[in-house]
Design a protein around this motif. Structure first.
Motif, PDB file in Angstrom:
ATOM      1  N   ASN A 154       0.833  -1.212   0.000  1.00  0.00           N
ATOM      2  CA  ASN A 154       0.000   0.000   0.000  1.00  0.00           C
ATOM      3  C   ASN A 154       0.866   1.260   0.000  1.00  0.00           C
ATOM      4  OD1 ASN A 154       1.010  -0.160   2.589  1.00  0.00           O
ATOM      5  ND2 ASN A 154      -0.995  -0.073   3.626  1.00  0.00           N
ATOM      6  N   ILE A 155       2.190   1.090  -0.142  1.00  0.00           N
ATOM      7  CA  ILE A 155       3.092   2.228  -0.322  1.00  0.00           C
ATOM      8  C   ILE A 155       4.034   1.921  -1.486  1.00  0.00           C
ATOM      9  CG2 ILE A 155       3.075   2.791   2.155  1.00  0.00           C
ATOM     10  CD1 ILE A 155       6.028   1.625   2.158  1.00  0.00           C
ATOM     11  N   ASP A 156       4.722   2.929  -1.948  1.00  0.00           N
ATOM     12  CA  ASP A 156       5.749   2.724  -2.961  1.00  0.00           C
ATOM     13  C   ASP A 156       7.029   2.283  -2.238  1.00  0.00           C
ATOM     14  OD1 ASP A 156       7.595   2.736  -4.972  1.00  0.00           O
ATOM     15  OD2 ASP A 156       7.182   4.785  -5.662  1.00  0.00           O
ATOM     16  N   GLY A 157       7.293   0.990  -2.270  1.00  0.00           N
ATOM     17  CA  GLY A 157       8.447   0.440  -1.571  1.00  0.00           C
ATOM     18  C   GLY A 157       9.657   0.266  -2.469  1.00  0.00           C
ATOM     19  N   SER A 158       9.772   1.129  -3.483  1.00  0.00           N
ATOM     20  CA  SER A 158      10.892   1.015  -4.418  1.00  0.00           C
ATOM     21  C   SER A 158      12.221   1.285  -3.725  1.00  0.00           C
ATOM     22  CB  SER A 158      10.728   2.015  -5.568  1.00  0.00           C
ATOM     23  OG  SER A 158       9.550   1.766  -6.296  1.00  0.00           O
ATOM     24  N   THR A 159      13.283   0.673  -4.231  1.00  0.00           N
ATOM     25  CA  THR A 159      14.637   0.951  -3.766  1.00  0.00           C
ATOM     26  C   THR A 159      14.981   2.404  -4.113  1.00  0.00           C
ATOM     27  OG1 THR A 159      15.275  -1.345  -4.175  1.00  0.00           O
ATOM     28  CG2 THR A 159      17.060   0.252  -3.927  1.00  0.00           C
ATOM     29  N   TYR A 160      15.604   3.112  -3.183  1.00  0.00           N
ATOM     30  CA  TYR A 160      15.998   4.495  -3.459  1.00  0.00           C
ATOM     31  C   TYR A 160      17.365   4.768  -2.826  1.00  0.00           C
ATOM     32  CZ  TYR A 160      14.694   5.719   1.356  1.00  0.00           C
ATOM     33  OH  TYR A 160      14.615   5.792   2.729  1.00  0.00           O
ATOM     34  N   VAL A 161      17.998   5.849  -3.283  1.00  0.00           N
ATOM     35  CA  VAL A 161      19.307   6.266  -2.765  1.00  0.00           C
ATOM     36  C   VAL A 161      19.094   7.483  -1.876  1.00  0.00           C
ATOM     37  CG1 VAL A 161      21.616   7.085  -3.352  1.00  0.00           C
ATOM     38  CG2 VAL A 161      20.488   5.376  -4.805  1.00  0.00           C
ATOM     39  N   ASP A 162      19.594   7.399  -0.631  1.00  0.00           N
ATOM     40  CA  ASP A 162      19.400   8.519   0.292  1.00  0.00           C
ATOM     41  C   ASP A 162      20.442   9.612   0.052  1.00  0.00           C
ATOM     42  OD1 ASP A 162      21.783   7.745   1.556  1.00  0.00           O
ATOM     43  OD2 ASP A 162      20.757   6.588   3.103  1.00  0.00           O
ATOM     44  N   ARG A 163      20.391  10.670   0.848  1.00  0.00           N
ATOM     45  CA  ARG A 163      21.266  11.821   0.632  1.00  0.00           C
ATOM     46  C   ARG A 163      22.725  11.510   0.903  1.00  0.00           C
ATOM     47  NH1 ARG A 163      19.379  15.658   5.691  1.00  0.00           N
ATOM     48  NH2 ARG A 163      19.914  14.189   7.395  1.00  0.00           N
ATOM     49  N   ASN A 164      22.997  10.362   1.567  1.00  0.00           N
ATOM     50  CA  ASN A 164      24.380   9.938   1.802  1.00  0.00           C
ATOM     51  C   ASN A 164      24.903   9.007   0.705  1.00  0.00           C
ATOM     52  OD1 ASN A 164      24.622  11.302   4.334  1.00  0.00           O
ATOM     53  ND2 ASN A 164      23.401   9.658   5.281  1.00  0.00           N
ATOM     54  N   GLY A 165      24.060   8.788  -0.308  1.00  0.00           N
ATOM     55  CA  GLY A 165      24.465   7.931  -1.419  1.00  0.00           C
ATOM     56  C   GLY A 165      24.295   6.449  -1.160  1.00  0.00           C
ATOM     57  N   ALA A 166      23.586   6.075  -0.087  1.00  0.00           N
ATOM     58  CA  ALA A 166      23.378   4.664   0.254  1.00  0.00           C
ATOM     59  C   ALA A 166      21.999   4.206  -0.224  1.00  0.00           C
ATOM     60  CB  ALA A 166      23.503   4.462   1.751  1.00  0.00           C
ATOM     61  N   LYS A 167      21.939   2.965  -0.680  1.00  0.00           N
ATOM     62  CA  LYS A 167      20.669   2.397  -1.131  1.00  0.00           C
ATOM     63  C   LYS A 167      19.829   1.947   0.062  1.00  0.00           C
ATOM     64  CE  LYS A 167      22.119   0.788  -5.694  1.00  0.00           C
ATOM     65  NZ  LYS A 167      22.243  -0.390  -6.598  1.00  0.00           N
ATOM     66  N   ASN A 168      18.539   2.210  -0.031  1.00  0.00           N
ATOM     67  CA  ASN A 168      17.568   1.771   0.972  1.00  0.00           C
ATOM     68  C   ASN A 168      16.499   0.915   0.297  1.00  0.00           C
ATOM     69  OD1 ASN A 168      17.707   3.739   3.771  1.00  0.00           O
ATOM     70  ND2 ASN A 168      18.778   4.467   1.953  1.00  0.00           N
ATOM     71  N   LEU A 169      15.889   0.047   1.089  1.00  0.00           N
ATOM     72  CA  LEU A 169      14.790  -0.809   0.625  1.00  0.00           C
ATOM     73  C   LEU A 169      15.227  -1.733  -0.519  1.00  0.00           C
ATOM     74  CD1 LEU A 169      11.712   1.633   0.688  1.00  0.00           C
ATOM     75  CD2 LEU A 169      12.597   0.156   2.496  1.00  0.00           C
ATOM     76  N   GLN A 170      16.159  -2.616  -0.216  1.00  0.00           N
ATOM     77  CA  GLN A 170      16.520  -3.676  -1.162  1.00  0.00           C
ATOM     78  C   GLN A 170      15.873  -4.982  -0.719  1.00  0.00           C
ATOM     79  OE1 GLN A 170      20.946  -3.090  -1.128  1.00  0.00           O
ATOM     80  NE2 GLN A 170      20.685  -2.920  -3.356  1.00  0.00           N
ATOM     81  N   TYR A 171      15.820  -5.936  -1.662  1.00  0.00           N
ATOM     82  CA  TYR A 171      15.085  -7.184  -1.429  1.00  0.00           C
ATOM     83  C   TYR A 171      15.967  -8.393  -1.772  1.00  0.00           C
ATOM     84  CZ  TYR A 171      11.024  -4.041  -1.440  1.00  0.00           C
ATOM     85  OH  TYR A 171      10.131  -3.034  -1.170  1.00  0.00           O
ATOM     86  N   ARG A 172      15.678  -9.487  -1.070  1.00  0.00           N
ATOM     87  CA  ARG A 172      16.416 -10.722  -1.320  1.00  0.00           C
ATOM     88  C   ARG A 172      15.476 -11.914  -1.134  1.00  0.00           C
ATOM     89  NH1 ARG A 172      21.984 -12.502   1.819  1.00  0.00           N
ATOM     90  NH2 ARG A 172      23.001 -13.165  -0.096  1.00  0.00           N
ATOM     91  N   TYR A 173      15.528 -12.869  -2.081  1.00  0.00           N
ATOM     92  CA  TYR A 173      14.696 -14.070  -1.928  1.00  0.00           C
ATOM     93  C   TYR A 173      15.556 -15.297  -1.655  1.00  0.00           C
ATOM     94  CZ  TYR A 173      15.806 -15.240  -6.851  1.00  0.00           C
ATOM     95  OH  TYR A 173      16.454 -15.544  -8.032  1.00  0.00           O
ATOM     96  N   MET A 174      14.917 -16.294  -1.039  1.00  0.00           N
ATOM     97  CA  MET A 174      15.539 -17.595  -0.783  1.00  0.00           C
ATOM     98  C   MET A 174      14.538 -18.686  -1.113  1.00  0.00           C
ATOM     99  SD  MET A 174      17.508 -17.017   2.830  1.00  0.00           S
ATOM    100  CE  MET A 174      18.461 -15.524   3.122  1.00  0.00           C
TER     101      MET A 174
END
Length: 203
Positions: A154-174
């Motif tokens: 119910n939100i846009d959970g896309s991966t994004y880059v914050d102001r420090n240049g770090a990626k947030n909201l990444q995903y991993r499957y098993m």
């Protein structure tokens, strides 16, 4: 009266006769003696002290008991929209698709399929299993198809880059195939660190 020399001669003759009649020509053979023990060929010395332990070998690469897993992935959501009766378009949620080429129909029927989200960055991870539902009402869940994991939120959970240049909201499957150690072990799938340690996964 006999002379001294005659007496001595008589004594010597008497002694000689006595010796001849007492000894005989050959003495009888005595009984056989006991057989002597054979000498040792050489005594063995006492065992030496145990040697020092050898140097441990290089540890092998961690095993993963057949589990299939992805790297941490960047995911882009799309809006899920509907057309209203007035001709407008409403966004009712967001969705994304993650390709999982090794997720076959057979694995869908027999495997454990898990998806995790890192709510923070790789340097300071905060990892949660999906479905994710927090107190603010955010809901992120997924369904699995052959070759694809679909995420709905119910939100846009896309991966994004914050102001420090770090990626947030990444995903991993098993994907843990049925019949492997994963099925037999007591693993808390909701504890990502425990799952990671058990399978020897690398970040």
């Amino acid at each position: 009266m006999m002379k001294l020399s005659q007496i001595s001669l008589l004594v010597l003759l008497t002694s000689a006769v006595f010796l001849v009649t007492s000894c005989g020509k050959d003495g009888e053979t005595g009984p056989a003696g006991t057989t002597g023990q054979k000498g040792d060929k050489g005594d063995k010395g006492d065992p030496g002290a145990p040697g020092a332990p050898g140097t441990p070998g290089t540890p092998g690469a961690p095993g993963n008991t057949g589990i299939i897993y992805s790297a941490w992935l960047d995911v882009a959501y799309k809006p899920d929209t509907i057309h209203t009766s007035g001709g407008g378009i409403d966004t009712i949620g967001y969705y994304a698709e993650i390709p999982a080429p090794k997720l076959t129909a057979q694995l869908l029927a027999t495997a454990d399929v898990k998806l995790y989200i890192n709510l923070s960055t790789a340097a300071a991870p905060v990892i949660a299993p999906l479905p994710y539902n927090d107190r603010s009402g955010i809901l992120i869940r997924f369904v699995a198809y052959t070759g694809v994991l679909e995420i709905d939120s119910n939100i846009d959970g896309s991966t994004y880059v914050d102001r420090n240049g770090a990626k947030n909201l990444q995903y991993r499957y098993m994907i843990a195939p049925g019949g492997t150690t994963a099925r037999k072990a007591d693993i808390n799938w909701n504890d990502y660190q425990a799952v990671k340690a058990y399978f020897g996964l690398q970040d």
